[in-house]
Design an enzyme around this catalytic site. Structure first.
Site, short mmCIF file in Angstrom:
data_model
loop_
_atom_site.label_atom_id
_atom_site.label_comp_id
_atom_site.label_asym_id
_atom_site.label_seq_id
_atom_site.Cartn_x
_atom_site.Cartn_y
_atom_site.Cartn_z
N ARG A 48 -9.68 46.16 16.65
CA ARG A 48 -9.79 44.75 17.07
C ARG A 48 -10.53 43.88 16.06
O ARG A 48 -10.28 42.69 15.97
CB ARG A 48 -10.54 44.66 18.41
CG ARG A 48 -9.79 45.18 19.60
CD ARG A 48 -10.45 44.70 20.89
NE ARG A 48 -10.03 45.44 22.06
CZ ARG A 48 -8.92 45.18 22.76
NH1 ARG A 48 -8.13 44.19 22.40
NH2 ARG A 48 -8.61 45.90 23.82
N LYS A 107 6.52 37.48 20.16
CA LYS A 107 7.62 38.42 19.84
C LYS A 107 8.78 38.08 20.76
O LYS A 107 8.99 38.75 21.78
CB LYS A 107 7.16 39.87 20.11
CG LYS A 107 6.13 40.40 19.14
CD LYS A 107 6.05 41.93 19.17
CE LYS A 107 5.05 42.43 20.18
NZ LYS A 107 4.62 43.83 19.95
N ASP A 121 4.58 39.06 24.64
CA ASP A 121 5.47 40.20 24.43
C ASP A 121 6.56 40.14 25.51
O ASP A 121 7.46 39.31 25.41
CB ASP A 121 4.60 41.47 24.49
CG ASP A 121 5.32 42.72 24.05
OD1 ASP A 121 6.17 42.65 23.16
OD2 ASP A 121 5.02 43.81 24.62
N ASP A 168 -3.46 36.59 22.88
CA ASP A 168 -3.22 37.13 21.54
C ASP A 168 -1.74 37.16 21.22
O ASP A 168 -1.31 36.73 20.15
CB ASP A 168 -3.86 38.52 21.38
CG ASP A 168 -3.47 39.51 22.47
OD1 ASP A 168 -2.75 39.13 23.42
OD2 ASP A 168 -3.90 40.68 22.40
N LYS A 195 -8.91 41.67 26.44
CA LYS A 195 -9.90 41.40 25.41
C LYS A 195 -9.22 40.82 24.17
O LYS A 195 -9.89 40.28 23.30
CB LYS A 195 -10.60 42.71 24.99
CG LYS A 195 -11.33 43.42 26.09
CD LYS A 195 -11.76 44.82 25.54
CE LYS A 195 -12.29 45.68 26.69
NZ LYS A 195 -12.50 47.05 26.25
N GLY A 196 -7.91 40.99 24.08
CA GLY A 196 -7.18 40.70 22.85
C GLY A 196 -7.34 39.30 22.31
O GLY A 196 -7.28 39.08 21.11
N PHE A 256 4.64 46.68 16.51
CA PHE A 256 3.37 46.80 17.22
C PHE A 256 2.28 46.49 16.21
O PHE A 256 2.18 47.12 15.16
CB PHE A 256 3.18 48.20 17.83
CG PHE A 256 2.01 48.22 18.77
CD1 PHE A 256 2.16 47.80 20.09
CD2 PHE A 256 0.75 48.62 18.33
CE1 PHE A 256 1.07 47.79 20.96
CE2 PHE A 256 -0.34 48.60 19.18
CZ PHE A 256 -0.18 48.19 20.51
P1 IMP Z 1 3.19 41.29 28.09
O1 IMP Z 1 2.81 41.18 29.52
O2 IMP Z 1 4.21 42.37 27.84
O3 IMP Z 1 3.63 39.98 27.46
O4 IMP Z 1 1.93 41.87 27.35
C1 IMP Z 1 1.08 41.11 26.59
C2 IMP Z 1 -0.13 41.96 26.26
O5 IMP Z 1 0.25 43.25 25.76
C3 IMP Z 1 -0.90 41.28 25.14
O6 IMP Z 1 -1.86 40.40 25.65
C4 IMP Z 1 -1.49 42.47 24.42
O7 IMP Z 1 -2.73 42.82 25.02
C5 IMP Z 1 -0.50 43.60 24.63
N1 IMP Z 1 0.39 43.71 23.46
C6 IMP Z 1 1.68 43.36 23.36
N2 IMP Z 1 2.18 43.59 22.13
C7 IMP Z 1 1.15 44.09 21.41
C8 IMP Z 1 1.02 44.52 20.03
O8 IMP Z 1 1.95 44.48 19.21
N3 IMP Z 1 -0.22 44.98 19.68
C9 IMP Z 1 -1.27 45.05 20.53
N4 IMP Z 1 -1.20 44.64 21.81
C10 IMP Z 1 0.01 44.18 22.25
MG MG Z 2 -4.27 44.71 24.68
#
Ligand code: IMP
Ligand code: MG
Length: 173
Positions: free
Chosen positions: A162, A128, A100, A97, A40-41, A149
């Site tokens: 959100r 990040k 990470d 969004d 949803k982000g 975070f």
């Molecule tokens: P990844 O697969 O680790 O790159 O995860 C990405 C997803 O993790 C993003 O689409 C977010 O939904 C969540 N996420 C990663 N970092 C944050 C943060 O700092 N705040 C909130 N959600 C995060």
């Molecule tokens: Mg999320």
């Protein structure tokens, strides 16, 4: 409230949107764009960005859930593509969004490429880079940030925050 420190103000987000849209418009071929957001982000940023593009767009959605220790994505990402819409032969812009570890984005890109879009560009509101576990980048990045975070402008902590208009550092009390 455990989310008080503003990292990126509403004003900075608002001034970055038209810059990003201009960058993306230059990179995308002429004609309609299928804008795909990861739920949803990405929805708050995604809708604002799609409007800032000022062109003929259609919207599609992917839903990603990750499984593993501590709810962190550890490569075990499951994607629901039921509301993706038609991708084959179209110019697609994928929006998330935050980038990470990169597991969600890389799995999503694989799924989209398999559906043979005419072109695919990727955009994230925040990056990040320090946290990356998969060698992946986004074509367009709103803001590169340190390893915090963050919540707001679509991003949540356990579904809260959100709808904040800005991006804040989450610090549990
Ligand atoms: P990844 O697969 O680790 O790159 O995860 C990405 C997803 O993790 C993003 O689409 C977010 O939904 C969540 N996420 C990663 N970092 C944050 C943060 O700092 N705040 C909130 N959600 C995060
Ligand atoms: Mg999320």
């Amino acid at each position: 409230m455990p989310a008080e420190e503003i990292l990126i103000s509403q004003a900075r987000i608002e001034s970055r949107l038209p810059e990003l849209a201009a960058e993306i418009n230059e990179a995308l071929p002429e004609g309609p764009v299928h804008v795909v957001m990861i739920l949803k982000g990405a929805i708050v940023f995604g809708v604002d960005l799609a409007r800032a593009l000022g062109r003929n767009t259609t919207l599609g959605f992917l839903s990603a859930s990750s499984y593993g220790a501590g709810m962190k994505s550890k490569g075990r990402v499951e994607i629901d593509a039921r509301h993706l819409g038609e991708v084959e032969g179209r110019n697609v812009l994928l929006i998330d969004d935050i980038l990470d570890t990169g597991h969600t984005f890389s799995k999503t890109i694989d799924i989209l490429r398999d559906k043979r879009p005419a072109s695919l560009r990727t955009c994230v509101l925040m990056d990040k880079p320090e946290r990356r576990e998969v060698d992946i980048h986004a074509d367009h990045v709103g803001f590169a940030i340190e390893n915090h975070f963050v919540v707001g402008y679509g991003l949540d902590c356990d579904e809260a925050y959100r709808t904040l208009p800005d991006i804040r550092i989450y610090a549990p009390e």
